[in-house]
Design an enzyme around this catalytic site. Structure first.
Site, PDB file in Angstrom:
ATOM      1  N   LYS A   4      37.497 -41.778 -17.556  1.00 52.12           N
ATOM      2  CA  LYS A   4      36.227 -41.651 -17.881  1.00 52.12           C
ATOM      3  C   LYS A   4      35.839 -42.344 -19.015  1.00 52.12           C
ATOM      4  CE  LYS A   4      33.097 -37.774 -19.729  1.00 52.12           C
ATOM      5  NZ  LYS A   4      32.741 -36.226 -19.771  1.00 52.12           N
ATOM      6  N   GLU A   8      39.956 -40.216 -21.372  1.00 48.67           N
ATOM      7  CA  GLU A   8      38.541 -40.725 -21.820  1.00 48.67           C
ATOM      8  C   GLU A   8      38.323 -41.453 -23.178  1.00 48.67           C
ATOM      9  OE1 GLU A   8      35.537 -37.267 -22.473  1.00 48.67           O
ATOM     10  OE2 GLU A   8      34.015 -38.465 -23.072  1.00 48.67           O
ATOM     11  N   ARG A  13      22.439 -27.301 -28.740  1.00 49.02           N
ATOM     12  CA  ARG A  13      21.603 -27.467 -27.556  1.00 49.02           C
ATOM     13  C   ARG A  13      20.717 -26.081 -27.484  1.00 49.02           C
ATOM     14  NH1 ARG A  13      25.166 -30.591 -24.406  1.00 49.02           N
ATOM     15  NH2 ARG A  13      25.517 -32.255 -26.022  1.00 49.02           N
ATOM     16  N   SER A  60      30.755 -38.201 -14.783  1.00 48.46           N
ATOM     17  CA  SER A  60      31.344 -36.752 -15.508  1.00 48.46           C
ATOM     18  C   SER A  60      30.319 -36.690 -16.571  1.00 48.46           C
ATOM     19  CB  SER A  60      32.742 -37.143 -15.896  1.00 48.46           C
ATOM     20  OG  SER A  60      32.813 -35.797 -16.747  1.00 48.46           O
ATOM     21  N   ASP A 110      31.692 -28.481 -21.089  1.00 55.91           N
ATOM     22  CA  ASP A 110      32.609 -28.130 -21.937  1.00 55.91           C
ATOM     23  C   ASP A 110      32.412 -28.194 -23.444  1.00 55.91           C
ATOM     24  OD1 ASP A 110      34.511 -31.242 -22.641  1.00 55.91           O
ATOM     25  OD2 ASP A 110      32.601 -30.938 -21.463  1.00 55.91           O
ATOM     26  N   ARG A 160      25.289 -34.072 -20.957  1.00 53.77           N
ATOM     27  CA  ARG A 160      23.801 -34.358 -20.934  1.00 53.77           C
ATOM     28  C   ARG A 160      23.064 -34.736 -20.233  1.00 53.77           C
ATOM     29  NH1 ARG A 160      24.448 -37.556 -26.450  1.00 53.77           N
ATOM     30  NH2 ARG A 160      26.472 -37.929 -25.808  1.00 53.77           N
ATOM     31  N   GLU A 195      36.080 -43.098 -25.106  1.00 59.18           N
ATOM     32  CA  GLU A 195      34.533 -43.422 -25.249  1.00 59.18           C
ATOM     33  C   GLU A 195      34.504 -44.582 -26.617  1.00 59.18           C
ATOM     34  OE1 GLU A 195      32.040 -40.328 -25.776  1.00 59.18           O
ATOM     35  OE2 GLU A 195      30.032 -41.703 -26.004  1.00 59.18           O
ATOM     36  N   TYR A 209      30.917 -34.051 -30.366  1.00 61.60           N
ATOM     37  CA  TYR A 209      30.677 -32.719 -29.548  1.00 61.60           C
ATOM     38  C   TYR A 209      30.736 -31.465 -30.222  1.00 61.60           C
ATOM     39  CZ  TYR A 209      30.990 -34.972 -25.185  1.00 61.60           C
ATOM     40  OH  TYR A 209      30.643 -35.611 -23.969  1.00 61.60           O
ATOM     41  N   LYS A 259      40.780 -32.713 -19.979  1.00 59.41           N
ATOM     42  CA  LYS A 259      40.121 -33.673 -20.541  1.00 59.41           C
ATOM     43  C   LYS A 259      40.211 -33.867 -22.110  1.00 59.41           C
ATOM     44  CE  LYS A 259      36.042 -34.029 -22.813  1.00 59.41           C
ATOM     45  NZ  LYS A 259      34.565 -33.819 -23.358  1.00 59.41           N
ATOM     46  N   GLY A 295      27.032 -40.749 -22.342  1.00 54.96           N
ATOM     47  CA  GLY A 295      26.787 -41.311 -23.579  1.00 54.96           C
ATOM     48  C   GLY A 295      25.478 -41.595 -24.183  1.00 54.96           C
TER      49      GLY A 295
END
Lengths: 358, 358
Positions: B225, B183, B39, B295, B30, B298, B185, B358, B142, B267
């Site tokens: 997550k 999530e 990327r 999940s 996503d 990378r 994080e 992201y 998400k 992460g």
């Protein structure tokens, strides 16, 4: 820090896990002087220290009973009492593989501006008291917070204040080597249905575990003593399987797996009801990362009290009645109770007292 | 009410449980347009829609891969894209037994008055967007909240604001039939040790579950997550068994058993590290009432991207690389990974980017 580790960390975790041993549970014999007075007067026995001592000796020396118990909660007076032959009660219990516990709260007080909601007092000097209790042989403690269901209750204030009190008490206990039993009792009084009880129970337990986290309490060294999830006392009863389903679901939604055991209060259910409900929970095939056991007061002692009636010649009959209920509840923790316990007089009798205060 | 039941309650619980199927996990594909651009540029590929489409087609049609996945998280653009032959990606996934998911947050924004802490935006019109995503075939969503560890971070404000945002998002998703992945994080950036990470993780997760309870979210229809519990990026590494112990303990202390599955984010760990850590957790003999899966973004795509390098002749090589990582992580969810996955170029390479957005 999320979790402040006390020097007693390993011992706390070990004792908490022991209390949750399958097949065992807790006898709550911590009635305050006033409350035990009501019990004694119901069987026409005078409320003097010797009678209180005699009753507890009857309970703790009942042949075969201690094997079904992992802990007994005591009132302060009882912690220092002995058998007629001079043996300290704490030694009787320890030799029977039973951990002595101590009630440390000092009762409830009304919250100003609410409709009869309360908070629990007892924090003043609690650390010093806990140290002395530890020296006297206690290894766990109990503190009862009380909430009620009403049109507007429980309020956010009552939930927060009681959750905070429980967390403060729990943190202090752990610093002193006592496993805190966290007891947020939601009274059964009322005409609400089981769904309402479930919602309130989930809300209250979520608040409790947030508070415990805020106060750096090590969950592995605690126990939970909740109400079962049931319809209100003025509502139609439901089957044990229904109570089991709602209760276990509420716990799955709120109680972290790190808590080793959940020891239910009986809250006015009859001896037999309480046992059947606990049994149904242990038969349920679902996620249960904590053991489910009992911490019963009235629901273990009712038949025993009636059989004793304060007379020494009734000793054996009374002790047999206690053994019966202990064994039945032991089986209930394993989900193997067949409902065949020879019902003592009063075993099926509701023990509900409106707006119960210890 | 503790838990507001949406008309999708059964479906939510079923889908959440399915995502936690042992042997399966989630491919996080996503990346926003900006992020996927980074990327693509790292392999000298232009960031245009056709290339973004081609990359995702490569991933979703890789032979043998979908059997190891229960879900794929998509960016909005991808939800409506098709294979070169004209088949909608959501159909490719569904036919492969994979639930399509959708990223619904709109990135992070700095919290005024803090030292670089953030909250996540995306609540405006969220219900309408979720309804459309459900119609397009999405079955889970998400939302990424971000916290960091520093001398004074995370602050209570950051924790509360992010927990509240997650809970608001989760409640809206459930009303629209989407299982919300929660999530929170906690970035790995920093020189703190694993104990510090554990303390912060426990504090953050406790706040999340309190907020979810306050917002009447049905935990059986959610997923978590979280980050694994590890030392900071500037601290010495520790063994997978240590990461497993601290991580699972933090979860035991905070995540109610009603949550069906926990799907870790990678992460910045290398592909191999992430797999070894997940495997160690699943080998641990301890209470785990939720399945532990992955999940990964990378940590599933790194080797694949490098093998592809944007060239069609590398398609098979790239898809083989993805299959290797999917199979390895599938085994890790079962605790059976032997560390023998043929390491693709870059599989052992750290994917850590400071202060990752992201």
């Amino acid at each position: 820090m999320s979790c402040f580790t006390s020097k007693y960390a390993d011992e706390l975790a070990k004792n908490a896990a022991y209390i949750g041993t399958p097949g065992k549970g807790i006898l709550a014999a911590d009635e305050s002087t006033g409350t035990i007075g009501k019990r004694l007067s119901s069987i026409n026995v005078e409320n003097v220290e010797e009678n209180r001592r005699a009753l507890r000796e009857l309970l703790f020396t009942a042949p075969g009973a201690l094997q079904y118990l992992s802990g007994v909660i005591l009132f302060e007076e009882t912690l220092y009492q002995k058998t007629a032959a001079g043996k300290p009660f704490v030694d009787v219990l320890k030799e029977g593989g039973v951990l002595p516990g101590i009630k440390v709260d000092k009762g409830t007080v009304e919250l100003n501006g609410t409709n009869g909601e309360t908070f629990t007092q007892g924090l003043d000097g609690l650390a010093q008291r806990c140290q002395k209790y530890y020296e006297a042989g206690a290894r766990f403690a109990k503190w009862r917070a009380v909430l009620k269901i009403g049109a507007n209750e429980p309020t956010e204030l009552a939930i927060q204040e009681n959750a905070n009190g429980l967390a403060m008490y729990a943190a202090i206990c752990q610093q002193c080597g006592l496993v805190p039993i966290v007891e947020p009792e939601i009274l059964v009084d009322g005409s609400h249905d089981i769904k309402k009880c479930a919602e309130v129970t989930e809300r209250v337990l979520a608040a409790c575990y947030k508070s415990l986290n805020d106060h750096h309490v090590m969950l592995e060294g605690t126990l939970l003593k909740p109400n079962m999830v049931t319809p209100g006392s003025e509502s139609p009863k439901v089957a044990p399987e229904v109570i089991a389903e709602y209760t276990v679901r509420a716990l799955q939604r709120t109680v972290p797996a790190a808590v080793p055991a959940i020891v239910f209060l009986s809250g006015g259910q009859s001896e037999e009801e309480a046992t059947l409900n606990l049994n149904a929970m242990n038969k349920l095939q679902t996620k249960k990362p904590w053991s489910l056991s009992f911490s019963f007061g009235r629901a273990l002692q009712q038949s025993t009290l009636k059989a004793w009636a304060g007379k020494e010649e009734n000793l054996k009959k009374a002790q047999d009645a206690l053994l019966l209920r202990c064994k039945a509840n032991s089986e209930a923790t394993l989900g193997t109770y067949k409902g065949d316990a020879k019902l003592g007089e009063g075993a099926a009798e509701s023990l509900h007292v409106s707006n119960y205060k210890y």
